[in-house]
Design a protein around this motif. Structure first.
Motif, PDB file in Angstrom:
ATOM      1  N   UNK A   1      10.049  -1.519  -5.588  1.00  0.00           N
ATOM      2  CA  UNK A   1      10.607  -3.056  -5.314  1.00  0.00           C
ATOM      3  C   UNK A   1      11.966  -2.930  -4.954  1.00  0.00           C
ATOM      4  N   UNK A   2      12.913  -1.985  -5.719  1.00  0.00           N
ATOM      5  CA  UNK A   2      14.258  -2.065  -5.466  1.00  0.00           C
ATOM      6  C   UNK A   2      14.719  -1.453  -4.083  1.00  0.00           C
ATOM      7  N   UNK A   3      13.784  -0.228  -3.847  1.00  0.00           N
ATOM      8  CA  UNK A   3      13.996   0.173  -2.602  1.00  0.00           C
ATOM      9  C   UNK A   3      13.735  -0.771  -1.245  1.00  0.00           C
TER      10      UNK A   3
ATOM     11  N   UNK B   1      20.036  -7.695  -4.214  1.00  0.00           N
ATOM     12  CA  UNK B   1      21.427  -7.488  -4.045  1.00  0.00           C
ATOM     13  C   UNK B   1      21.359  -5.853  -4.198  1.00  0.00           C
ATOM     14  N   UNK B   2      22.327  -5.524  -3.135  1.00  0.00           N
ATOM     15  CA  UNK B   2      22.670  -3.821  -3.226  1.00  0.00           C
ATOM     16  C   UNK B   2      23.531  -3.585  -4.270  1.00  0.00           C
ATOM     17  N   UNK B   3      23.140  -3.755  -5.702  1.00  0.00           N
ATOM     18  CA  UNK B   3      24.220  -3.411  -6.884  1.00  0.00           C
ATOM     19  C   UNK B   3      24.108  -1.825  -6.999  1.00  0.00           C
ATOM     20  N   UNK B   4      25.482  -1.464  -7.386  1.00  0.00           N
ATOM     21  CA  UNK B   4      25.400  -0.169  -7.425  1.00  0.00           C
ATOM     22  C   UNK B   4      24.445   1.008  -8.427  1.00  0.00           C
ATOM     23  N   UNK B   5      23.968   0.045  -9.510  1.00  0.00           N
ATOM     24  CA  UNK B   5      22.892   0.731 -10.405  1.00  0.00           C
ATOM     25  C   UNK B   5      21.710   0.851  -9.685  1.00  0.00           C
ATOM     26  N   UNK B   6      21.389  -0.453  -8.759  1.00  0.00           N
ATOM     27  CA  UNK B   6      20.084  -0.245  -8.148  1.00  0.00           C
ATOM     28  C   UNK B   6      20.304   0.814  -7.096  1.00  0.00           C
ATOM     29  N   UNK B   7      21.144   1.019  -6.258  1.00  0.00           N
ATOM     30  CA  UNK B   7      21.259   1.840  -5.130  1.00  0.00           C
ATOM     31  C   UNK B   7      21.172   3.296  -5.873  1.00  0.00           C
ATOM     32  N   UNK B   8      21.699   3.797  -6.889  1.00  0.00           N
ATOM     33  CA  UNK B   8      21.364   5.168  -7.486  1.00  0.00           C
ATOM     34  C   UNK B   8      20.161   5.112  -7.837  1.00  0.00           C
ATOM     35  N   UNK B   9      19.397   4.087  -8.626  1.00  0.00           N
ATOM     36  CA  UNK B   9      18.242   4.380  -8.946  1.00  0.00           C
ATOM     37  C   UNK B   9      17.204   4.752  -7.771  1.00  0.00           C
ATOM     38  N   UNK B  10      17.488   3.726  -6.544  1.00  0.00           N
ATOM     39  CA  UNK B  10      16.648   4.109  -5.584  1.00  0.00           C
ATOM     40  C   UNK B  10      16.755   5.445  -4.947  1.00  0.00           C
ATOM     41  N   UNK B  11      17.956   6.139  -4.906  1.00  0.00           N
ATOM     42  CA  UNK B  11      18.301   7.301  -4.348  1.00  0.00           C
ATOM     43  C   UNK B  11      17.617   8.135  -5.269  1.00  0.00           C
ATOM     44  N   UNK B  12      17.664   8.002  -6.703  1.00  0.00           N
ATOM     45  CA  UNK B  12      16.781   9.153  -7.572  1.00  0.00           C
ATOM     46  C   UNK B  12      15.066   9.176  -7.355  1.00  0.00           C
TER      47      UNK B  12
ATOM     48  N   UNK C   1       0.806  -1.157   0.013  1.00  0.00           N
ATOM     49  CA  UNK C   1      -0.052  -0.008  -0.004  1.00  0.00           C
ATOM     50  C   UNK C   1       0.879   1.234  -0.021  1.00  0.00           C
ATOM     51  N   UNK C   2       1.992   1.335   0.391  1.00  0.00           N
ATOM     52  CA  UNK C   2       2.910   2.345   0.344  1.00  0.00           C
ATOM     53  C   UNK C   2       3.270   2.820  -1.015  1.00  0.00           C
ATOM     54  N   UNK C   3       3.484   1.713  -1.859  1.00  0.00           N
ATOM     55  CA  UNK C   3       3.584   2.167  -3.332  1.00  0.00           C
ATOM     56  C   UNK C   3       2.394   3.054  -3.740  1.00  0.00           C
ATOM     57  N   UNK C   4       0.887   2.370  -3.430  1.00  0.00           N
ATOM     58  CA  UNK C   4      -0.201   3.168  -4.011  1.00  0.00           C
ATOM     59  C   UNK C   4      -0.206   4.554  -3.465  1.00  0.00           C
ATOM     60  N   UNK C   5       0.063   4.809  -2.355  1.00  0.00           N
ATOM     61  CA  UNK C   5       0.064   5.847  -1.720  1.00  0.00           C
ATOM     62  C   UNK C   5       0.904   6.818  -2.161  1.00  0.00           C
TER      63      UNK C   5
END
Length: 217
Positions: free
Chosen positions: A163-165, A174-185, A15-19
């Motif tokens: 999902x990545x967050x 896995x906390x891959x660099x590309x994933x973490x950068x995307x999550x931050x953005x 539900x956090x995603x929908x909000x």
């Protein structure tokens, strides 16, 4: 007069995603918090599955988180959260990749249901965990400073980013660099911050009232 929007949710759920999506479209909405242990008859009448998030818009019921995201992007086009219909190939691809293969792969691994036999992997919608994660990582890398469906942030970025967050925070992705950068953005967006603050406050309210805050779909 605008049709009413009501979100049935729990702050420890999808539900956090929908909000977050509701905050992105910047439309007024009401929130009904669902207590897992005491689901009301009124809520079960709306969604007999008893699952959240469930969105009601002017009497229309929308369930399943990616469907809610896509629906809101369509009915509130002024928010700019979906590409033009002719340019939605990547938008649909990654929105439903996260809803299907990614979630299946992550859940299956967490439950210990991985299939090592290539023939059995062929029966699964995602094949295997590593291939799924590698495929998504390449998509995020290819997006670069843009987004998964082009130069503009859309609902598929929100859904994949959520999902990545969650997954990188709790160790299921896995906390891959590309994933973490995307999550931050994605989580740096004002709407994401507003939604998180609202859900954190709701979580504190429910826990203070003694309601269990367990994850659900």
């Amino acid at each position: 007069m605008a049709e009413a929007l009501t979100l049935y949710t729990n702050p420890m759920s999808r539900g956090r995603i929908a909000r977050w999506m509701l905050e992105e479209v910047e439309q007024p909405y009401e929130t009904e918090l669902v207590d897992w242990a005491n689901k009301s008859d009124a809520f079960l009448a709306v969604n007999p599955m008893g699952k959240v998030p469930t969105l009601v818009h002017g009497g229309r019921v929308i369930t399943e988180c990616p469907a809610i995201c896509a629906y809101l992007a369509d009915v509130f086009p002024e928010a700019g959260l979906a590409p033009d219909p002719a340019d939605r190939h990547a938008y649909y691809r990654w929105l439903f990749f996260a809803a299907g293969p990614l979630e299946q792969a992550v859940t299956s691994k967490a439950m210990g249901w991985e299939a090592s036999d290539p023939q059995k992997q062929g029966m699964l919608g995602f094949g295997n965990f590593d291939r799924t994660i590698d495929t998504l990582e390449q998509a995020v890398k290819d997006a670069g400073e843009g987004w998964l469906a082009g130069d503009r942030f859309t609902a598929c970025d929100l859904y994949v980013g959520a999902h990545l967050s969650w997954g990188t925070q709790f160790g299921t992705i896995p906390r891959r660099d590309a994933f973490m950068a995307f999550v931050e953005r994605v989580t740096d967006r004002p709407a994401a911050k507003r939604a998180s603050e609202l859900d954190d406050a709701a979580m504190a309210e429910m826990q203070g009232a003694g309601a269990p805050a367990e994850a659900d779909a």
